[in-house]
Design a protein around this motif. Structure first.
Motif, mmCIF file in Angstrom:
data_model
loop_
_atom_site.group_PDB
_atom_site.id
_atom_site.type_symbol
_atom_site.label_atom_id
_atom_site.label_comp_id
_atom_site.label_asym_id
_atom_site.label_seq_id
_atom_site.Cartn_x
_atom_site.Cartn_y
_atom_site.Cartn_z
ATOM 1 N N SER A 262 0.836 -1.193 0.000
ATOM 2 C CA SER A 262 0.000 0.000 0.000
ATOM 3 C C SER A 262 0.870 1.241 0.000
ATOM 4 O O SER A 262 1.715 1.429 0.868
ATOM 5 C CB SER A 262 -0.906 -0.005 1.228
ATOM 6 O OG SER A 262 -1.736 1.133 1.225
ATOM 7 N N GLU B 296 -2.103 -1.809 -4.085
ATOM 8 C CA GLU B 296 -3.414 -1.167 -3.958
ATOM 9 C C GLU B 296 -3.250 -0.011 -2.981
ATOM 10 O O GLU B 296 -2.836 -0.215 -1.839
ATOM 11 C CB GLU B 296 -4.464 -2.160 -3.460
ATOM 12 C CG GLU B 296 -5.868 -1.664 -3.658
ATOM 13 C CD GLU B 296 -6.910 -2.747 -3.436
ATOM 14 O OE1 GLU B 296 -8.058 -2.360 -3.214
ATOM 15 O OE2 GLU B 296 -6.578 -3.930 -3.469
ATOM 16 N N PRO C 247 -6.899 0.044 0.013
ATOM 17 C CA PRO C 247 -7.678 -1.188 -0.164
ATOM 18 C C PRO C 247 -9.045 -1.099 0.500
ATOM 19 O O PRO C 247 -9.194 -0.560 1.589
ATOM 20 C CB PRO C 247 -6.814 -2.257 0.495
ATOM 21 C CG PRO C 247 -5.889 -1.530 1.391
ATOM 22 C CD PRO C 247 -5.727 -0.154 0.856
ATOM 23 N N GLN C 248 -10.041 -1.600 -0.185
ATOM 24 C CA GLN C 248 -11.399 -1.627 0.355
ATOM 25 C C GLN C 248 -11.638 -2.876 1.197
ATOM 26 O O GLN C 248 -12.510 -2.899 2.042
ATOM 27 C CB GLN C 248 -12.413 -1.577 -0.793
ATOM 28 C CG GLN C 248 -12.308 -0.319 -1.636
ATOM 29 C CD GLN C 248 -12.526 0.940 -0.822
ATOM 30 O OE1 GLN C 248 -13.450 1.032 -0.039
ATOM 31 N NE2 GLN C 248 -11.646 1.912 -0.996
ATOM 32 N N ASN C 249 -10.851 -3.902 0.920
ATOM 33 C CA ASN C 249 -11.046 -5.169 1.601
ATOM 34 C C ASN C 249 -9.679 -5.792 1.875
ATOM 35 O O ASN C 249 -8.863 -5.919 0.980
ATOM 36 C CB ASN C 249 -11.892 -6.098 0.713
ATOM 37 C CG ASN C 249 -12.270 -7.371 1.406
ATOM 38 O OD1 ASN C 249 -11.825 -7.660 2.507
ATOM 39 N ND2 ASN C 249 -13.089 -8.155 0.757
ATOM 40 N N PHE C 250 -9.452 -6.177 3.118
ATOM 41 C CA PHE C 250 -8.171 -6.774 3.480
ATOM 42 C C PHE C 250 -8.220 -8.295 3.490
ATOM 43 O O PHE C 250 -7.212 -8.938 3.748
ATOM 44 C CB PHE C 250 -7.724 -6.277 4.855
ATOM 45 C CG PHE C 250 -7.328 -4.831 4.857
ATOM 46 C CD1 PHE C 250 -6.079 -4.439 4.431
ATOM 47 C CD2 PHE C 250 -8.219 -3.864 5.279
ATOM 48 C CE1 PHE C 250 -5.712 -3.107 4.424
ATOM 49 C CE2 PHE C 250 -7.860 -2.522 5.284
ATOM 50 C CZ PHE C 250 -6.604 -2.141 4.857
ATOM 51 N N LYS C 251 -9.369 -8.865 3.232
ATOM 52 C CA LYS C 251 -9.490 -10.324 3.234
ATOM 53 C C LYS C 251 -8.703 -10.913 2.071
ATOM 54 O O LYS C 251 -8.648 -10.348 0.989
ATOM 55 C CB LYS C 251 -10.952 -10.752 3.139
ATOM 56 C CG LYS C 251 -11.726 -10.474 4.396
ATOM 57 C CD LYS C 251 -13.122 -11.017 4.306
ATOM 58 C CE LYS C 251 -13.872 -10.727 5.594
ATOM 59 N NZ LYS C 251 -15.205 -11.272 5.584
ATOM 60 N N TYR D 117 -5.462 -11.454 2.083
ATOM 61 C CA TYR D 117 -4.054 -11.096 2.141
ATOM 62 C C TYR D 117 -3.417 -11.740 3.369
ATOM 63 O O TYR D 117 -4.045 -11.886 4.411
ATOM 64 C CB TYR D 117 -3.867 -9.574 2.205
ATOM 65 C CG TYR D 117 -4.316 -8.869 0.950
ATOM 66 C CD1 TYR D 117 -3.539 -8.911 -0.194
ATOM 67 C CD2 TYR D 117 -5.525 -8.190 0.895
ATOM 68 C CE1 TYR D 117 -3.951 -8.281 -1.359
ATOM 69 C CE2 TYR D 117 -5.939 -7.552 -0.253
ATOM 70 C CZ TYR D 117 -5.148 -7.606 -1.375
ATOM 71 O OH TYR D 117 -5.555 -6.985 -2.524
#
Length: 71
Positions: free
Chosen positions: A27, A49, A52-56, A58
């Motif tokens: 990021s 990214e 990020p909108q979603n950390f799932k 990773y």
């Protein structure tokens, strides 16, 4: 009287297919090739990214620094 191991190409491929590369979120405002190279050389998969909108999905996070970061 040694231990005999035999790893043929098929066995080795099956073992490496089972090992999942860690997916690392990079990021930062700039897409720095140095950060990506370090992740790849460590056996991971880097994904850039900025926000990020979603950390799932990773396995890790690297906050890429720049001139605006004051340690």
């Amino acid at each position: 009287m040694g231990v005999k191991t035999s790893l043929n190409a098929d066995t080795l491929k099956r073992r490496t297919d089972l090992m999942k590369k860690p997916k690392i979120l990079l990021s930062g405002k700039l897409k720095s090739q140095n950060y990506l190279d370090a992740v790849i050389l460590s056996g991971g998969e880097g994904v850039f990214e900025y926000i990020p909108q979603n950390f799932k999905g990773y396995d890790g996070l690297i906050l890429c620094g720049g001139n605006d970061v004051d340690p």
